[in-house]
Design a protein around this motif. Structure first.
Motif, PDB file in Angstrom:
ATOM      1  N   ARG A   1       0.829  -1.207   0.000  1.00 24.86           N
ATOM      2  CA  ARG A   1       0.000   0.000   0.000  1.00 24.86           C
ATOM      3  C   ARG A   1       0.863   1.257   0.000  1.00 24.86           C
ATOM      4  NH1 ARG A   1      -3.985  -1.323   4.742  1.00 24.86           N
ATOM      5  NH2 ARG A   1      -2.633  -3.105   4.965  1.00 24.86           N
ATOM      6  N   GLN A   2       1.998   1.197   0.706  1.00 21.27           N
ATOM      7  CA  GLN A   2       2.901   2.347   0.718  1.00 21.27           C
ATOM      8  C   GLN A   2       3.472   2.604  -0.681  1.00 21.27           C
ATOM      9  OE1 GLN A   2       5.740   1.096   3.660  1.00 21.27           O
ATOM     10  NE2 GLN A   2       4.889   2.483   5.228  1.00 21.27           N
ATOM     11  N   ILE A   3       3.820   1.511  -1.365  1.00 18.39           N
ATOM     12  CA  ILE A   3       4.355   1.638  -2.723  1.00 18.39           C
ATOM     13  C   ILE A   3       3.305   2.244  -3.650  1.00 18.39           C
ATOM     14  CG2 ILE A   3       5.211   0.347  -4.724  1.00 18.39           C
ATOM     15  CD1 ILE A   3       6.417  -1.650  -2.707  1.00 18.39           C
ATOM     16  N   LEU A   4       2.088   1.751  -3.586  1.00 19.71           N
ATOM     17  CA  LEU A   4       1.011   2.285  -4.431  1.00 19.71           C
ATOM     18  C   LEU A   4       0.723   3.742  -4.116  1.00 19.71           C
ATOM     19  CD1 LEU A   4      -1.475  -0.732  -4.594  1.00 19.71           C
ATOM     20  CD2 LEU A   4      -0.049   0.173  -6.418  1.00 19.71           C
ATOM     21  N   ASN A   5       0.718   4.108  -2.836  1.00 12.90           N
ATOM     22  CA  ASN A   5       0.498   5.507  -2.461  1.00 12.90           C
ATOM     23  C   ASN A   5       1.614   6.397  -3.005  1.00 12.90           C
ATOM     24  OD1 ASN A   5      -1.906   5.089  -1.119  1.00 12.90           O
ATOM     25  ND2 ASN A   5      -0.926   4.753   0.873  1.00 12.90           N
ATOM     26  N   GLY A   6       2.851   5.920  -2.953  1.00 11.55           N
ATOM     27  CA  GLY A   6       3.978   6.693  -3.488  1.00 11.55           C
ATOM     28  C   GLY A   6       3.864   6.869  -4.992  1.00 11.55           C
ATOM     29  N   LEU A   7       3.427   5.823  -5.673  1.00  8.53           N
ATOM     30  CA  LEU A   7       3.248   5.917  -7.126  1.00  8.53           C
ATOM     31  C   LEU A   7       2.118   6.873  -7.487  1.00  8.53           C
ATOM     32  CD1 LEU A   7       3.742   2.180  -8.194  1.00  8.53           C
ATOM     33  CD2 LEU A   7       5.317   4.076  -8.538  1.00  8.53           C
ATOM     34  N   ARG A   8       1.039   6.866  -6.709  1.00 12.78           N
ATOM     35  CA  ARG A   8      -0.079   7.773  -6.979  1.00 12.78           C
ATOM     36  C   ARG A   8       0.325   9.227  -6.768  1.00 12.78           C
ATOM     37  NH1 ARG A   8      -4.127   4.742  -3.501  1.00 12.78           N
ATOM     38  NH2 ARG A   8      -4.118   2.805  -4.638  1.00 12.78           N
TER      39      ARG A   8
END
Length: 154
Positions: free
Chosen positions: A6-13
């Protein structure tokens, strides 16, 4: 340290613009590189030798001499003669070794010649003239029929 998906996806967003910038830059570099390359056309000729009438001994002899035929077809002096005979002025004979490749395929009694050139017409013309001259040369050599009446047809 473990990364949560989830942290990775939030960073990508949050940094979508950076991803877009990288993709556009990569596409632009690839386009510029490919458009800077010279266009190259290739003509390919396959010559097959067959004894008439069919004879296993002659077929085996052809297979054994296929590399010699490839050397004859790939000979720079032979190319020069063909170019001079046909009065081709726009071809640099010294550049042909990088443009013409000949490969023997003994299992198929064949020679494969490829001609690369920046002009499609020149590649096709060279492939046609050189292969026809080679066939004529080989036919002249085999006009003398052997005692068994066998000759090789290209």
């Amino acid at each position: 340290m473990q990364l949560d998906p989830r942290q990775i996806l939030n960073g990508l967003r949050k940094r979508w613009w950076l991803e877009l910038l990288v993709m556009i830059s990569a596409g632009a570099v690839a386009y510029l590189y490919s458009s800077a390359q010279p266009q190259l056309y290739q003509a390919r000729v396959t010559l097959v030798a067959e004894p008439v009438p069919p004879d296993n001994g002659t077929i085996e002899a052809i297979k054994k001499t296929m590399s010699t035929y490839a050397q004859e077809l790939g000979n720079k002096d032979f190319w020069r003669q063909v170019i001079d005979d046909n009065l081709i002025r726009d071809v640099d004979v010294s550049a042909l070794p990088g443009q013409i490749k000949v490969q023997a395929q003994p299992d198929q009694n064949a020679l494969v010649m490829t001609v690369d050139n920046e002009k499609a017409e020149t590649a096709a013309r060279l492939a046609d003239l050189i292969s026809n001259a080679f066939v004529a040369q080989q036919m002249a050599k085999t006009q003398e029929v052997s005692a068994g009446g066998i000759r090789v047809v290209w």
